[in-house]
Write a protein that holds these residues in place. Structure first.
Motif, PDB file in Angstrom:
ATOM      1  N   SER A  20      16.138  60.702   5.545  1.00 33.99           N
ATOM      2  CA  SER A  20      16.925  60.863   6.758  1.00 33.99           C
ATOM      3  C   SER A  20      17.368  59.496   7.272  1.00 33.99           C
ATOM      4  N   GLU A  21      18.015  59.490   8.410  1.00 32.07           N
ATOM      5  CA  GLU A  21      18.499  58.241   8.999  1.00 32.07           C
ATOM      6  C   GLU A  21      17.335  57.289   9.248  1.00 32.07           C
ATOM      7  N   THR A  22      17.542  56.033   8.927  1.00 31.77           N
ATOM      8  CA  THR A  22      16.485  55.030   9.008  1.00 31.77           C
ATOM      9  C   THR A  22      16.869  53.940   9.999  1.00 31.77           C
ATOM     10  N   PRO A  23      15.942  53.526  10.866  1.00 22.89           N
ATOM     11  CA  PRO A  23      16.247  52.433  11.800  1.00 22.89           C
ATOM     12  C   PRO A  23      16.498  51.131  11.055  1.00 22.89           C
ATOM     13  N   PRO A  24      17.202  50.175  11.653  1.00 20.73           N
ATOM     14  CA  PRO A  24      17.633  48.978  10.935  1.00 20.73           C
ATOM     15  C   PRO A  24      16.503  48.101  10.404  1.00 20.73           C
ATOM     16  N   GLN A  25      15.333  48.132  11.053  1.00 20.98           N
ATOM     17  CA  GLN A  25      14.252  47.249  10.608  1.00 20.98           C
ATOM     18  C   GLN A  25      13.428  47.861   9.473  1.00 20.98           C
ATOM     19  N   GLU A  26      13.751  49.085   9.065  1.00 20.26           N
ATOM     20  CA  GLU A  26      12.996  49.768   8.023  1.00 20.26           C
ATOM     21  C   GLU A  26      13.866  50.007   6.795  1.00 20.26           C
ATOM     22  N   SER A  27      13.217  50.319   5.686  1.00 16.01           N
ATOM     23  CA  SER A  27      13.925  50.723   4.472  1.00 16.01           C
ATOM     24  C   SER A  27      13.843  52.245   4.344  1.00 16.01           C
ATOM     25  N   PRO A  28      14.846  52.871   3.735  1.00 16.55           N
ATOM     26  CA  PRO A  28      14.904  54.345   3.698  1.00 16.55           C
ATOM     27  C   PRO A  28      13.999  54.963   2.636  1.00 16.55           C
ATOM     28  N   TYR A  29      12.707  54.743   2.757  1.00 15.15           N
ATOM     29  CA  TYR A  29      11.751  55.338   1.823  1.00 15.15           C
ATOM     30  C   TYR A  29      11.453  56.770   2.242  1.00 15.15           C
ATOM     31  N   TYR A  30      11.208  57.629   1.242  1.00 16.31           N
ATOM     32  CA  TYR A  30      10.828  58.997   1.575  1.00 16.31           C
ATOM     33  C   TYR A  30       9.855  59.532   0.519  1.00 16.31           C
ATOM     34  N   THR A  31       9.056  60.525   0.912  1.00 16.86           N
ATOM     35  CA  THR A  31       7.981  61.055   0.073  1.00 16.86           C
ATOM     36  C   THR A  31       8.543  61.799  -1.129  1.00 16.86           C
ATOM     37  N   GLN A  32       8.024  61.436  -2.326  1.00 14.08           N
ATOM     38  CA  GLN A  32       8.491  62.081  -3.551  1.00 14.08           C
ATOM     39  C   GLN A  32       7.358  62.610  -4.424  1.00 14.08           C
ATOM     40  N   GLU A  63      12.348  54.518  -2.351  1.00 20.49           N
ATOM     41  CA  GLU A  63      13.661  54.434  -1.710  1.00 20.49           C
ATOM     42  C   GLU A  63      14.705  55.232  -2.483  1.00 20.49           C
ATOM     43  N   LYS A  64      14.658  55.166  -3.803  1.00 20.64           N
ATOM     44  CA  LYS A  64      15.634  55.871  -4.632  1.00 20.64           C
ATOM     45  C   LYS A  64      14.992  57.093  -5.264  1.00 20.64           C
ATOM     46  N   LYS A  65      15.756  58.153  -5.404  1.00 21.00           N
ATOM     47  CA  LYS A  65      15.248  59.372  -6.021  1.00 21.00           C
ATOM     48  C   LYS A  65      14.774  59.063  -7.435  1.00 21.00           C
TER      49      LYS A  65
END
Length: 280
Positions: free
Chosen positions: A213-225, A24-26
């Motif tokens: 990017s923008e995340t729907p309310p039921q999800e957490s803003p995770y992204y590939t790192q 979720e966090k860089k």
């Protein structure tokens, strides 16, 4: 949130295991360095800043592990909850690759460890000829062995009750479907690389390769790192990885014969990586 899996490669008499690491966090991911394990074991752990141990790794006997966070169903709040990870689990992950010479030995150790480790976890342990998939929650531990074809997992339980349900976390289920479809279509080195670059659902949290990017309310803003793949045929270990980015925009680093000649090639394309990963 992560996507993990493996595929047996009959033409190379070996196995590829892989992990897409989503946070979720860089976070700063560190270049892996070979370390000394028990006796004649040497291992390559993949680490990141702020963590007490590896998120994936492999040793000179071809034993590798990839793990995924387990999300649970919470009926009173209708949200998904990430397991708490402490130093004990990272010490156990390290032991898989620093002390064990077979996947079976590592699976036996982890199954015992999980009996006293109360947090949920999802783990895949591999060597050239066998693979063990483990899920645990509280004091319940399920372990299955696989010796052919392919396997994938995301962040919901496939064997245990209590895992997050589809309405509460679409991403975990959608990523699993996409991963299995890609591996079924290409049961060779191309399969895992196709999985890791997959953006069928676009640049969203629902895709395997995700961006911030923008995340729907039921999800957490995770992204590939970060991404890591390990190949072993029981004699040679090769590794491909990319750190601090995603595999669609970040080139791979390829290490052939990790614990032998240790030839490092940087800025390798996906096409070159999948062609070279299983060469021995």
């Amino acid at each position: 949130m992560c996507t993990i899996g493996n595929v047996f490669i009959p033409e190379s008499n070996g196995l590829i295991s892989f992990k897409q690491c989503d946070l979720e966090k860089k976070t700063e991911f560190i270049e892996p360095i070979i370390e000394q394990g028990l006796g004649d074991i040497k291992y390559l752990p993949f680490k990141r800043v702020g963590s007490n141990g590896p998120w994936a790794g492999v040793n000179n006997y071809g034993v590798s592990f990839v793990a995924a966070d387990a999300y649970l169903e919470v009926t009173d709040k209708h949200i998904a909850v990430l397991k708490g990870v402490d130093q004990d689990i990272f010490a156990a992950y390290t032991k898989i690759i620093s002390d064990c010479k077979t996947a079976q030995e590592a699976a036996v150790y982890m199954s015992k460890f999980y009996k006293s480790f109360k947090s949920p976890d999802i783990l895949l342990i591999n060597d050239a000829t066998s693979s063990y998939f483990i899920e645990t929650n509280e004091d319940v531990v399920e372990c299955i062995e696989r010796t052919d074809l392919f396997f994938a997992s995301t962040n919901h339980f496939r064997m245990l009750y209590g895992g997050v349900l589809y309405p509460m976390n679409h991403s975990s289920y959608l990523r699993l479907v996409r991963a299995e479809a890609a591996l079924e279509k290409n049961t060779n080195a191309q399969g895992p690389f196709n999985v890791l670059k997959d953006q069928y659902f676009g640049e969203t949290v629902f895709s395997i390769c995700r961006v911030n990017s923008e995340t729907p309310p039921q999800e957490s803003p995770y992204y590939t790192q970060a991404t890591a793949l390990f190949f072993t045929d029981g004699h040679t270990v090769n590794c491909a990885y990319q750190l601090n980015g995603n595999p669609r925009t970040n080139p791979y680093t390829l290490i052939t014969d990790v614990f032998g000649t240790h030839t490092v090639s940087k800025n390798i394309s996906i096409r070159e990586s999948k062609e070279l990963l299983t060469k021995v």
